[in-house]
Write an enzyme that holds these catalytic residues in place. Sequence first.
Site, PDB file in Angstrom:
ATOM      1  N   HIS A 146       0.717  -1.276   0.064  1.00 41.39           N
ATOM      2  CA  HIS A 146      -0.193  -0.046  -0.063  1.00 41.39           C
ATOM      3  C   HIS A 146       0.771   1.133   0.025  1.00 41.39           C
ATOM      4  CE1 HIS A 146      -4.141  -1.503   0.246  1.00 41.39           C
ATOM      5  NE2 HIS A 146      -3.694  -2.332   1.052  1.00 41.39           N
ATOM      6  N   ARG A 175       2.731 -10.050  -2.622  1.00 42.06           N
ATOM      7  CA  ARG A 175       2.512 -10.770  -3.783  1.00 42.06           C
ATOM      8  C   ARG A 175       3.642 -11.146  -4.504  1.00 42.06           C
ATOM      9  NH1 ARG A 175      -2.365 -12.245  -6.178  1.00 42.06           N
ATOM     10  NH2 ARG A 175      -4.108 -11.466  -4.887  1.00 42.06           N
ATOM     11  N   TYR A 192      -5.252 -18.618  -3.525  1.00 41.32           N
ATOM     12  CA  TYR A 192      -4.483 -18.659  -2.085  1.00 41.32           C
ATOM     13  C   TYR A 192      -4.865 -18.102  -0.922  1.00 41.32           C
ATOM     14  CZ  TYR A 192      -1.427 -17.615   1.448  1.00 41.32           C
ATOM     15  OH  TYR A 192      -1.016 -17.302   3.060  1.00 41.32           O
TER      16      TYR A 192
HETATM   17  N1  SAM Z   1      -3.131  -8.441   7.642  1.00 37.99           N
HETATM   18  C1  SAM Z   1      -4.433  -8.525   7.480  1.00 37.99           C
HETATM   19  C2  SAM Z   1      -4.672  -9.668   6.585  1.00 37.99           C
HETATM   20  O1  SAM Z   1      -3.938 -10.531   6.344  1.00 37.99           O
HETATM   21  O2  SAM Z   1      -6.147 -10.095   6.550  1.00 37.99           O
HETATM   22  C3  SAM Z   1      -5.110  -7.100   6.547  1.00 37.99           C
HETATM   23  C4  SAM Z   1      -4.320  -6.851   5.353  1.00 37.99           C
HETATM   24  S1  SAM Z   1      -4.986  -5.700   4.697  1.00 37.99           S
HETATM   25  C5  SAM Z   1      -4.831  -6.132   2.808  1.00 37.99           C
HETATM   26  C6  SAM Z   1      -3.899  -4.342   4.666  1.00 37.99           C
HETATM   27  C7  SAM Z   1      -3.939  -3.448   5.937  1.00 37.99           C
HETATM   28  O3  SAM Z   1      -2.929  -2.439   5.975  1.00 37.99           O
HETATM   29  C8  SAM Z   1      -5.281  -2.791   5.927  1.00 37.99           C
HETATM   30  O4  SAM Z   1      -5.923  -3.113   7.382  1.00 37.99           O
HETATM   31  C9  SAM Z   1      -4.674  -1.348   5.961  1.00 37.99           C
HETATM   32  O5  SAM Z   1      -5.640  -0.353   6.648  1.00 37.99           O
HETATM   33  C10 SAM Z   1      -3.481  -1.334   6.520  1.00 37.99           C
HETATM   34  N2  SAM Z   1      -2.522  -0.384   6.065  1.00 37.99           N
HETATM   35  C11 SAM Z   1      -2.047   0.090   4.665  1.00 37.99           C
HETATM   36  N3  SAM Z   1      -1.480   0.953   4.699  1.00 37.99           N
HETATM   37  C12 SAM Z   1      -1.096   1.292   6.124  1.00 37.99           C
HETATM   38  C13 SAM Z   1      -0.336   2.402   6.621  1.00 37.99           C
HETATM   39  N4  SAM Z   1       0.579   3.196   5.872  1.00 37.99           N
HETATM   40  N5  SAM Z   1      -0.056   2.552   7.938  1.00 37.99           N
HETATM   41  C14 SAM Z   1      -0.852   1.407   8.690  1.00 37.99           C
HETATM   42  N6  SAM Z   1      -1.745   0.513   8.146  1.00 37.99           N
HETATM   43  C15 SAM Z   1      -1.876   0.464   7.071  1.00 37.99           C
END
Ligand code: SAM
Length: 271
Positions: A146, A175, A192
Amino acid sequence: MPSDTENSLLDYHPQQYGDDPTSIRDTNKYTDEYVRGFVEKWDELIDWDQRMESEGNFFIEELRKRGVRKVLDVATGTGFHSVRLIEAGFEVVSADGSPYMLAKAFENGRRRGHVLRTIQADWRWLNRDVTGRFDAVICLGNSFTHLFSDRDRRKALAEFYSALKHDGVLVIDQRNYDSILDHGFDSKHQYYYCGDQVSARPEHMDEGLARFCYQFPDGSTYHLNMFPLRKQYTIDLMRQVGFQRVDTYGDFQETYHEADPDFFVHVAEKC
Ligand code: SAM
């Protein structure tokens, strides 16, 4: 019963990418990409038992092998790994930048008889909000993707590094974007992490953007704009911020052909 503030936080609203979705390449976008509808649906369809089965005890064993007790989950999401690790006997602090995700994780934890210790914290300023030092920091579920700038990634990694004790370990997964960028997307890889109910496929790929479309059985679709991390770039960054040793697994295996795995897991040691 959720309070009024929680209710307004949990309001349903659509994802918004504007007229030119592929121009959205912004680290701050994550907070409104995970809208309530998307998260509720995801959690409803991704059976935690099934996910547990596909990843096995990989993370638990990697952490136990290193004598880890205190874990900071920096990408808690809906709480899958936080809950798993609590149930395996680890002491866990659950952080995430999204208050909505944390509310959902807390609710999921409570349903399984746990009270999650949640902290809202953006990785770029993690240590402003999280105190104490941890044996392990985990950032799982393809979350590090992200971050859209090299600077943000370095900043986040430096924060993870300093949240760790002198001999701590960082575990990040991602990924296999190299394979998609270099050879195209292979649909056999799509299930997956999302199970077989959700189809996840790239709608747009270039060196600066992986825009994925998630399609649910009821026909609803959601998107995520992510940065396609190349594997070697992620490893180099971790080394550059100070991690001494980085081991990378492909779909939880030590040996693999580069293009095969769906996911890589990096285990980075401070000393
Ligand atoms: N780890 C969990 C899982 O495997 O189900 C959640 C994965 S989800 C794809 C990505 C998570 O990262 C989200 O909850 C999002 O809010 C958090 N996230 C993304 N960028 C972030 C940032 N800069 N700081 C804190 N959290 C972040």
